[in-house]
Design a protein around this motif. Structure first.
Motif, PDB file in Angstrom:
ATOM      1  N   LEU A  60       0.828  -1.210   0.000  1.00 26.89           N
ATOM      2  CA  LEU A  60       0.000   0.000   0.000  1.00 26.89           C
ATOM      3  C   LEU A  60       0.862   1.260   0.000  1.00 26.89           C
ATOM      4  O   LEU A  60       0.517   2.255  -0.655  1.00 26.89           O
ATOM      5  CB  LEU A  60      -0.943  -0.005   1.208  1.00 26.89           C
ATOM      6  CG  LEU A  60      -2.079  -1.030   1.138  1.00 26.89           C
ATOM      7  CD1 LEU A  60      -2.853  -1.018   2.458  1.00 26.89           C
ATOM      8  CD2 LEU A  60      -3.005  -0.744  -0.027  1.00 26.89           C
ATOM      9  N   GLY A  61       1.973   1.241   0.716  1.00 27.93           N
ATOM     10  CA  GLY A  61       2.882   2.387   0.729  1.00 27.93           C
ATOM     11  C   GLY A  61       3.467   2.662  -0.645  1.00 27.93           C
ATOM     12  O   GLY A  61       3.540   3.815  -1.086  1.00 27.93           O
ATOM     13  N   VAL A  62       3.873   1.615  -1.347  1.00 29.45           N
ATOM     14  CA  VAL A  62       4.429   1.778  -2.697  1.00 29.45           C
ATOM     15  C   VAL A  62       3.353   2.300  -3.646  1.00 29.45           C
ATOM     16  O   VAL A  62       3.614   3.214  -4.449  1.00 29.45           O
ATOM     17  CB  VAL A  62       5.027   0.442  -3.206  1.00 29.45           C
ATOM     18  CG1 VAL A  62       5.348   0.521  -4.683  1.00 29.45           C
ATOM     19  CG2 VAL A  62       6.269   0.078  -2.407  1.00 29.45           C
ATOM     20  N   LEU A  63       2.144   1.745  -3.544  1.00 36.51           N
ATOM     21  CA  LEU A  63       1.054   2.217  -4.408  1.00 36.51           C
ATOM     22  C   LEU A  63       0.729   3.689  -4.129  1.00 36.51           C
ATOM     23  O   LEU A  63       0.498   4.468  -5.056  1.00 36.51           O
ATOM     24  CB  LEU A  63      -0.188   1.355  -4.216  1.00 36.51           C
ATOM     25  CG  LEU A  63      -0.106  -0.048  -4.809  1.00 36.51           C
ATOM     26  CD1 LEU A  63      -1.337  -0.851  -4.415  1.00 36.51           C
ATOM     27  CD2 LEU A  63       0.042   0.010  -6.318  1.00 36.51           C
ATOM     28  N   TRP A  64       0.706   4.066  -2.846  1.00 35.84           N
ATOM     29  CA  TRP A  64       0.435   5.461  -2.498  1.00 35.84           C
ATOM     30  C   TRP A  64       1.529   6.367  -3.073  1.00 35.84           C
ATOM     31  O   TRP A  64       1.233   7.421  -3.632  1.00 35.84           O
ATOM     32  CB  TRP A  64       0.371   5.600  -0.980  1.00 35.84           C
ATOM     33  CG  TRP A  64       0.124   7.011  -0.542  1.00 35.84           C
ATOM     34  CD1 TRP A  64      -1.065   7.648  -0.487  1.00 35.84           C
ATOM     35  CD2 TRP A  64       1.116   7.962  -0.135  1.00 35.84           C
ATOM     36  NE1 TRP A  64      -0.884   8.944  -0.057  1.00 35.84           N
ATOM     37  CE2 TRP A  64       0.450   9.160   0.166  1.00 35.84           C
ATOM     38  CE3 TRP A  64       2.500   7.909   0.004  1.00 35.84           C
ATOM     39  CZ2 TRP A  64       1.124  10.295   0.603  1.00 35.84           C
ATOM     40  CZ3 TRP A  64       3.170   9.047   0.444  1.00 35.84           C
ATOM     41  CH2 TRP A  64       2.478  10.221   0.736  1.00 35.84           C
ATOM     42  N   PHE A  65       2.793   5.952  -2.936  1.00 39.87           N
ATOM     43  CA  PHE A  65       3.902   6.731  -3.466  1.00 39.87           C
ATOM     44  C   PHE A  65       3.781   6.884  -4.976  1.00 39.87           C
ATOM     45  O   PHE A  65       3.967   7.978  -5.521  1.00 39.87           O
ATOM     46  CB  PHE A  65       5.233   6.046  -3.104  1.00 39.87           C
ATOM     47  CG  PHE A  65       6.429   6.782  -3.601  1.00 39.87           C
ATOM     48  CD1 PHE A  65       6.829   7.970  -3.019  1.00 39.87           C
ATOM     49  CD2 PHE A  65       7.158   6.292  -4.678  1.00 39.87           C
ATOM     50  CE1 PHE A  65       7.941   8.661  -3.491  1.00 39.87           C
ATOM     51  CE2 PHE A  65       8.260   6.970  -5.159  1.00 39.87           C
ATOM     52  CZ  PHE A  65       8.660   8.159  -4.561  1.00 39.87           C
ATOM     53  N   LEU A  66       3.459   5.792  -5.677  1.00 42.28           N
ATOM     54  CA  LEU A  66       3.292   5.860  -7.133  1.00 42.28           C
ATOM     55  C   LEU A  66       2.128   6.776  -7.516  1.00 42.28           C
ATOM     56  O   LEU A  66       2.208   7.519  -8.493  1.00 42.28           O
ATOM     57  CB  LEU A  66       3.094   4.467  -7.718  1.00 42.28           C
ATOM     58  CG  LEU A  66       4.318   3.541  -7.646  1.00 42.28           C
ATOM     59  CD1 LEU A  66       3.937   2.138  -8.119  1.00 42.28           C
ATOM     60  CD2 LEU A  66       5.461   4.106  -8.468  1.00 42.28           C
ATOM     61  N   LEU A  67       1.058   6.742  -6.736  1.00 38.85           N
ATOM     62  CA  LEU A  67      -0.092   7.612  -6.998  1.00 38.85           C
ATOM     63  C   LEU A  67       0.301   9.080  -6.821  1.00 38.85           C
ATOM     64  O   LEU A  67      -0.080   9.930  -7.635  1.00 38.85           O
ATOM     65  CB  LEU A  67      -1.248   7.259  -6.063  1.00 38.85           C
ATOM     66  CG  LEU A  67      -2.516   8.085  -6.233  1.00 38.85           C
ATOM     67  CD1 LEU A  67      -3.119   7.851  -7.608  1.00 38.85           C
ATOM     68  CD2 LEU A  67      -3.515   7.745  -5.155  1.00 38.85           C
ATOM     69  N   VAL A  68       1.062   9.383  -5.782  1.00 38.95           N
ATOM     70  CA  VAL A  68       1.511  10.759  -5.552  1.00 38.95           C
ATOM     71  C   VAL A  68       2.401  11.218  -6.716  1.00 38.95           C
ATOM     72  O   VAL A  68       2.238  12.324  -7.245  1.00 38.95           O
ATOM     73  CB  VAL A  68       2.262  10.891  -4.204  1.00 38.95           C
ATOM     74  CG1 VAL A  68       2.975  12.229  -4.095  1.00 38.95           C
ATOM     75  CG2 VAL A  68       1.292  10.693  -3.060  1.00 38.95           C
ATOM     76  N   ILE A  69       3.314  10.386  -7.147  1.00 39.56           N
ATOM     77  CA  ILE A  69       4.193  10.737  -8.278  1.00 39.56           C
ATOM     78  C   ILE A  69       3.349  10.944  -9.537  1.00 39.56           C
ATOM     79  O   ILE A  69       3.580  11.923 -10.285  1.00 39.56           O
ATOM     80  CB  ILE A  69       5.236   9.612  -8.511  1.00 39.56           C
ATOM     81  CG1 ILE A  69       6.158   9.486  -7.319  1.00 39.56           C
ATOM     82  CG2 ILE A  69       6.028   9.846  -9.785  1.00 39.56           C
ATOM     83  CD1 ILE A  69       7.031  10.707  -7.066  1.00 39.56           C
ATOM     84  N   TYR A  70       2.393  10.094  -9.782  1.00 42.45           N
ATOM     85  CA  TYR A  70       1.522  10.211 -10.940  1.00 42.45           C
ATOM     86  C   TYR A  70       0.755  11.540 -10.908  1.00 42.45           C
ATOM     87  O   TYR A  70       0.657  12.235 -11.907  1.00 42.45           O
ATOM     88  CB  TYR A  70       0.562   9.021 -10.998  1.00 42.45           C
ATOM     89  CG  TYR A  70      -0.416   9.086 -12.143  1.00 42.45           C
ATOM     90  CD1 TYR A  70      -0.013   8.730 -13.425  1.00 42.45           C
ATOM     91  CD2 TYR A  70      -1.717   9.508 -11.934  1.00 42.45           C
ATOM     92  CE1 TYR A  70      -0.912   8.796 -14.467  1.00 42.45           C
ATOM     93  CE2 TYR A  70      -2.629   9.569 -12.972  1.00 42.45           C
ATOM     94  CZ  TYR A  70      -2.215   9.204 -14.261  1.00 42.45           C
ATOM     95  OH  TYR A  70      -3.116   9.284 -15.299  1.00 42.45           O
TER      96      TYR A  70
END
Length: 74
Positions: A60-70
């Protein structure tokens, strides 16, 4: 002859008491071993659950980070 029989009777009684004492110690040890096995089993189950939660948290942390970058890039 009577003295020999009394001696044997006393010896048998003493041995019976020793056997009873060993039986009690043995049953207490079995109880203790069963408690430890139960504790170890519960600890392993808790460790598996904790491991699953850790993996899910990282994912979930990696997905959240990728969402923020996106969101920042687009």
């Amino acid at each position: 002859m009577i003295n020999l029989e009394e001696s044997q009777t006393l010896k048998i009684e003493r041995l019976q008491k020793e056997v009873e004492a060993w039986e009690k110690k043995y049953s207490d040890q079995i109880k203790t071993d069963e408690e430890w096995e139960r504790y170890i089993k519960m600890s392993r189950e808790e460790a598996k659950e904790h491991s699953k939660q850790k993996v899910i948290s990282w994912a979930l942390g990696v997905l959240w980070f990728l969402l923020v970058i996106y969101e920042l890039l687009f």
